[in-house]
Design an enzyme around this catalytic site. Structure first.
Site, short mmCIF file in Angstrom:
data_model
loop_
_atom_site.label_atom_id
_atom_site.label_comp_id
_atom_site.label_asym_id
_atom_site.label_seq_id
_atom_site.Cartn_x
_atom_site.Cartn_y
_atom_site.Cartn_z
NE ARG A 55 10.69 -17.75 -47.52
CZ ARG A 55 10.62 -19.03 -47.80
NH1 ARG A 55 10.24 -19.42 -48.98
NH2 ARG A 55 10.89 -19.94 -46.91
CB THR A 56 9.56 -10.62 -48.09
OG1 THR A 56 8.68 -11.74 -48.15
CG2 THR A 56 8.94 -9.47 -48.85
NE ARG A 105 6.27 -8.78 -44.70
CZ ARG A 105 6.72 -10.03 -44.83
NH1 ARG A 105 7.08 -10.73 -43.78
NH2 ARG A 105 6.80 -10.59 -46.02
CG HIS A 133 2.95 -10.65 -49.30
ND1 HIS A 133 3.82 -9.73 -49.82
CD2 HIS A 133 3.72 -11.65 -48.80
CE1 HIS A 133 5.06 -10.16 -49.64
NE2 HIS A 133 5.02 -11.33 -49.02
#
Lengths: 317, 443
Positions: A55-56, A105, A133
């Site tokens: 999703r990110t 990430r 985050h």
């Protein structure tokens, strides 16, 4: 605004508010039939993911594309000492291609901060290990603000595996930047070390007792449940999932207590959820739940972050 | 062998019980060295043609002995070699270094120990004394050939699985017993693997909590220290605690010494001087094992070094190739350089502040480590007939550390840019000058 977004602490209250305001106009773009903005035409954004994420990564990718940037996804496995390429070599290779932003990430804390020292591009932290985050915290703030207005004086309760949570670390900073009061709840084994002096310095509250917090004088305006990772469930941090749920899950009776005290309370979860463990299906699907709003806010907030870090002066949408 | 006359240095000679055959500590003297030993002291009229070292305003100390050095050869010659590490040692005032066993292959046989010893002799800048592994391949299970290493040309007396802790209490007990006939000692890297595993990389506390780094709590060290002093008592053997980092360990060592248990301990300059907060930048230069601790621990370590609870300063000089440090913090290699800066840091921190005298410093950096390692030729007095293993230091000169100026092949130097009062001027190994002002003098 800063060049990089490594930690939620990089953003002042004015910065956060500017991003959230921009995100609101981006949210309008999302509802248009033609969603493309020319804002970042000619810019190159690399989503460099050393850790799996769906999703990110897709949210950053779509955000970049809707703003007309060239976005490229790269994945790599974080390497270890004396085997494979060093982190510095990996990112400098990419940096040499004259990219404008590196969205990173990484499975290890601090990686984004290190990278920022080695490259010319803007570095955006899309989650580093158990550290931070920041865009998650921004989208959570956006979700809250769009439902309950300004966060000044609002009480947000964060419950779960705080030790290993980058969502908690960024959220506590951003929420407090916006004037909210925060209480964090976890069993002692899932409280980060030094939380006593840390919370005292930064001014948030801690508790081992979820029920006490739910029924306390300071009624919650929102409850954010954190995911418990599978690998924590084997008895090292708490005896059994059943026992965890009894102590720290947002169960049906706890949801009822919450609603009784505050009918407008919001239920949040950064996903993916373990239904039946940290959150019951009733709570996840209740009208109070804004879990899907969090996902859709993610896109608008990431567009806003890219805009503020990469676009020059001028209007966003 | 050339002769050498050192003139005018203040001699910090640790003479015992006012022995009149030794120069008086704290007073200036000339020292004539012939064939590697002291032949005259006091006011010496030099024979013609003798090399002179004018040492007015300088202090003359016994050469430093480092109980804890990683030379990386054999195996990682891109990070350090016996030659480059010896050069760094000589530049730092050392005349002997104990070279840790975690090379590739591991120093766990007499042959491996002799190889190291001989290569050190060939380089000739410092006595390289091999440390033998306690267990085969540092595996923690079967004893290495301790006796054969002890009987070898390298005369190994100090044994360590450094980098790894001897976890198994039974293995530790057997090793302590087995070493007794040749007066060996185990230097224990105290780290309980179940409390601080391989990923542990930051002192456990508020900083590790905020940074999201796996914690390495002081208790993971002190539980092993407690176990090992009890094993030393039970076996009546000698244990040495490497790189003590926590206040709790200091308390246990003090308790054990009060009871006559044969325990000795070392502390590194970085655990004395550098704090956990340096890790907040995630710069792996400051990643070391055990980790940098908070000021309460640093203060306890300084007190323990001053009062003698901690016997020795040891560098844990741990060179690493640049690419092994340029990973994310958790994946980067542990360790930092230390040989060239040790005296300056300890002098600045402990002597200029009045916490220790210069004689105390010579005991912590020369006499005590030499005794712990069983080195007869180092850390001795300066009377007639003594081997001339010496160092000249300038207590007034301020040095600013420049990592680019190092003799080491590596650059993982946590002291870069810092300034310290006290500098090594010259190092003398058996009468030969091995380094002057950081520059190696090749024999």
């Amino acid at each position: 605004m800063t060049k990089h977004l490594i930690s939620s602490a990089d953003l002042t209250r004015a910065d956060v508010e500017a991003i959230l305001d921009t995100a609101a106009s981006m949210h309008d773009v999302q509802r248009r039939e033609v969603k493309k903005l020319p804002t970042l035409r000619g810019r190159t954004i690399i989503n460099f993911f050393f850790e799996d994420s769906t999703r990110t990564r897709s949210s950053f990718e779509i955000a970049g594309k809707w703003m007309s940037a060239d976005t490229i996804n790269l994945s790599a496995k974080g390497s270890s000492t004396s085997k494979g390429e060093s982190l510095r070599d990996s990112v400098q290779t990419i940096n040499a291609m004259a990219v404008d932003a590196l969205v990173i990430r990484h499975n290890q804390s601090g990686a984004c901060q290190q990278v920022a020292g080695w490259v010319n591009a803007s570095v955006i932290n899309a989650g580093d290990g158990t550290h931070e985050h920041p865009t998650q915290a921004l989208l959570d703030a956006y979700t809250l603000r769009s439902r309950i207005g300004e966060l000044d004086g609002k009480h947000v309760v964060i419950v779960g595996d705080l030790t290993h949570s980058r969502v908690f670390r960024s959220n506590v900073i951003t929420l407090m930047t916006l004037g909210a009061r925060v209480t964090v709840v976890a069993p002692p084994t899932l409280m980060p070390s030094g939380i006593g002096s840390w919370s005292a310095t930064d001014g948030f509250a801690t508790s081992w007792d979820f029920d006490e917090v739910l029924s306390g004088e300071d009624r919650p305006d929102a409850v954010m449940m954190l995911r418990v990772q599978r690998e924590r469930m084997s008895g090292g941090y708490f005896p059994t999932p059943r026992e965890y749920t009894v102590g720290y899950g947002l169960t049906r009776p706890r949801l009822a207590t919450l609603l009784q005290r505050n009918p407008d309370v919001l239920v949040m979860h950064p996903g993916p959820m373990n239904r039946g463990l940290e959150i019951s299906a009733d709570a996840a699907d209740a009208p109070s739940s804004v879990i899907l709003d969090q996902v859709s806010s993610g896109l608008a907030v990431r567009m806003a972050v890219l805009y503020h870090l990469l676009a020059g002066e001028g209007s966003a949408a | 062998m050339s002769d050498l006359l050192i003139t005018g240095a203040v001699v910090w000679n640790d003479r015992e019980a006012g022995d009149p055959r030794e120069p008086r500590p704290g007073e200036p003297a000339d020292l004539l060295i012939q064939d590697g030993v002291v032949t005259q002291f006091g006011r010496v009229d030099a024979p013609a043609g003798v090399r002179r070292l004018d040492a007015d305003g300088l202090s003359l100390l016994p050469g430093f002995v480092d109980l804890h050095t990683h030379l990386r050869e054999p195996g990682r010659e891109d990070a350090e070699t016996i030659a480059s590490g010896s050069a760094a040692a000589a530049a730092g005032g050392f005349t002997a270094v104990l070279a840790m066993a975690n090379t590739s292959p591991v120093t766990d046989t007499a042959e491996a120990a002799e190889l190291l010893y001989d290569r050190g002799r060939t380089v000739g800048l410092v006595d390289v004394i091999p440390v033998g592994a306690v267990t085969k391949g540092l595996g923690g299970e079967e004893l290495a050939e301790l006796g054969l290493m002890a009987r070898s040309r390298a005369r190994v007396r100090l044994f360590s699985d450094d980098g790894l802790c001897v976890q198994d209490a039974r293995v530790m007990r057997r090793a302590l017993e087995y070493l007794k006939p040749f007066d060996g000692v185990i230097s224990q890297h105290a780290q309980d693997a179940s409390l601080a595993g391989a990923g542990a990389c930051c002192h456990e506390g508020e900083i590790s909590g905020r940074l999201g780094l796996p914690g390495w709590p002081g208790v993971a060290e002190s539980v092993i220290v407690a176990r090992d002093v009890h094993l030393a008592r039970h076996t009546d053997s000698r244990v040495h605690i490497a790189h003590v980092s926590s206040a709790e360990s200091v308390e246990i060592i003090r308790w054990a010494k009060d009871r006559g248990i044969k325990v000795t301990a070392e502390v590194t300059p970085h655990h004395l001087a550098l704090g956990t907060e340096l890790v907040a930048s995630y710069d792996p230069t400051f990643k070391v094992n055990p980790p940098l601790r908070p000021s309460e621990d640093q203060e306890a370590l300084r007190n323990a070094l001053a009062d003698g609870t901690i016997d020795a300063v040891a560098t844990d000089h741990a060179p690493h190739a640049r690419h092994d440090k340029e990973h994310a913090f958790e994946a980067a290699a542990f360790g930092m350089l230390g040989l060239e800066t040790a005296f300056s840091v300890v002098h600045h921190l402990m002597v200029t502040t009045g916490r220790m005298t210069m004689i105390d410093l010579t005991r912590r950096m020369s006499r005590n480590p030499a005794r712990i390692a069983g080195l007869g030729g180092h850390g001795r007095g300066m009377g007639v007939g003594r081997p001339a293993n010496l160092v000249l230091v300038d207590p007034q000169r301020v040095v600013t550390v420049d990592r680019a100026a190092s003799n080491s092949l590596s650059r993982n130097n946590p002291w870069h840019g810092m300034s310290f009062k006290g500098a090594v001027h010259a190092t003398i190994l058996r009468g030969e000058v091995t380094a002057i002002d950081g520059k190696v003098q090749h024999p």
